[in-house]
Design a protein around this motif. Structure first.
Motif, PDB file in Angstrom:
ATOM      1  N   SER A 154     -11.813  -2.868   1.958  1.00  0.00           N
ATOM      2  CA  SER A 154     -10.665  -3.184   2.810  1.00  0.00           C
ATOM      3  C   SER A 154     -11.110  -3.769   4.145  1.00  0.00           C
ATOM      4  N   LYS A 178      -8.305   0.120  -4.536  1.00  0.00           N
ATOM      5  CA  LYS A 178      -8.615  -1.183  -3.939  1.00  0.00           C
ATOM      6  C   LYS A 178      -7.347  -1.997  -3.706  1.00  0.00           C
ATOM      7  N   GLY A 181      -5.709  -0.436  -0.725  1.00  0.00           N
ATOM      8  CA  GLY A 181      -6.513  -0.599   0.482  1.00  0.00           C
ATOM      9  C   GLY A 181      -6.500  -2.009   1.030  1.00  0.00           C
ATOM     10  N   ALA A 182      -6.327  -2.982   0.146  1.00  0.00           N
ATOM     11  CA  ALA A 182      -6.302  -4.394   0.565  1.00  0.00           C
ATOM     12  C   ALA A 182      -5.233  -5.119  -0.252  1.00  0.00           C
TER      13      ALA A 182
END
Length: 293
Positions: A154, A178, A181-182
């Motif tokens: 991230s 993931k 997070g991003a």
């Protein structure tokens, strides 16, 4: 939206065809790349694990990428740049790979560096800041420990412009971490068993071994999943069956399937994996059962 990003969607992973003496069969590679392009994936991933990149010289890796770029036209081509065990050479490798004309570059964790995620993040950040093209990370099992902490990922997306990551946690929890997070990045799904669920969770692309010789079926799943078609479940089942067969003697199995589908490719690998009778029978059965696709 990330699904409209030029790097989103299905990337065909490119095998490296070899002659019986172990040298690259360049004529076959031309035909193979053209065949992959005929299926109209969203992009090509040259110089990857499926290319046996760890067993190729730098000049061979650069040539494979350059040929893919020339034949792909406007289609994005990405390639791994930091394959050498000498991290001190990676900045130079990056520049040379960029000179081939690739649309983006791929970074893998150097051997052992994944033990210290802070150090790994700093390494990726430095290399990404040197790149003149978009960067994708790849949790390549070639160099263990190979997984990248979601928080590190991230931070790299936010602060260093990383476009996406090929996730190989092979768990829904790892994939989802993931994505959450991003959320504006592209999390590529590599694990076929979780592929459909990952797309529903928001995975922005696919980079899977099934796309080495059956990219058309992977593309079919991608389109069905995005349109929420009921047919996606059946297509996914076919890919799970193929993934199991490919895993018996990969990459020899993928080369055998490509040959069955019309590409004059030998089963020769530099990893010395030979095609067993069991694996060949499994691939033939899958090929026969899916000819109507």
């Amino acid at each position: 939206m990330k699904h409209n990003h030029p790097f989103s969607g299905v990337f065909s992973l490119l095998l490296t065809p070899f002659l019986q003496d172990g040298s690259i069969d360049w004529n076959c590679y031309d035909k193979y790349v053209d065949w992959q392009l005929s299926m109209q994936p969203n992009g090509l991933f040259a110089v990857c694990g499926s290319s046996e990149m760890g067993l190729l010289t730098l000049d061979e890796r650069l040539s494979l990428a350059e040929i893919a770029v020339k034949r792909a036209g406007n289609m994005p081509v990405v390639a791994t740049v930091n394959v050498s065990p000498d991290t001190g050479s990676h900045a130079e490798e990056l520049l040379r790979m960029e000179d081939t004309g690739v649309s983006g570059v791929v970074f893998i964790p150097p051997k052992g560096m994944g033990e210290n995620q802070e150090r790994l993040g700093a390494y990726f950040a430095d290399l990404a800041d040197r790149s003149s093209v978009p960067v994708v990370l790849y949790e390549c099992p070639l160099n263990k420990p190979h997984l990248i902490d979601p928080h590190v990922y991230s931070s790299l997306v936010v602060n260093h412009g990383i476009v996406g990551i090929k996730d190989t946690t092979c768990t829904i929890e790892g994939i989802e971490a993931k994505i959450k997070g991003a959320p504006d990045s592209i999390v590529y799904q590599a694990n076929t068993q979780h592929m459909l669920d990952a797309i529903h969770l928001g995975a922005g692309g696919i980079m899977a071994i099934t796309a080495t010789a059956a990219a058309d079926v992977v593309i079919q799943l991608w389109r069905e999943a995005l349109s929420q078609s009921d047919e996606a479940v059946k297509t996914h089942e076919k890919l799970v069956a193929l993934d199991s067969a490919l895993g018996l003697c990969y990459t020899a199995t993928a080369k055998y399937l490509a040959a069955l589908r019309g590409i004059p490719m030998s089963n020769v690998t530099r990893s010395n994996k030979s095609l067993s009778e069991e694996a060949a029978a499994a691939i033939r059965e899958w090929h026969s059962s899916t000819r109507d696709l």
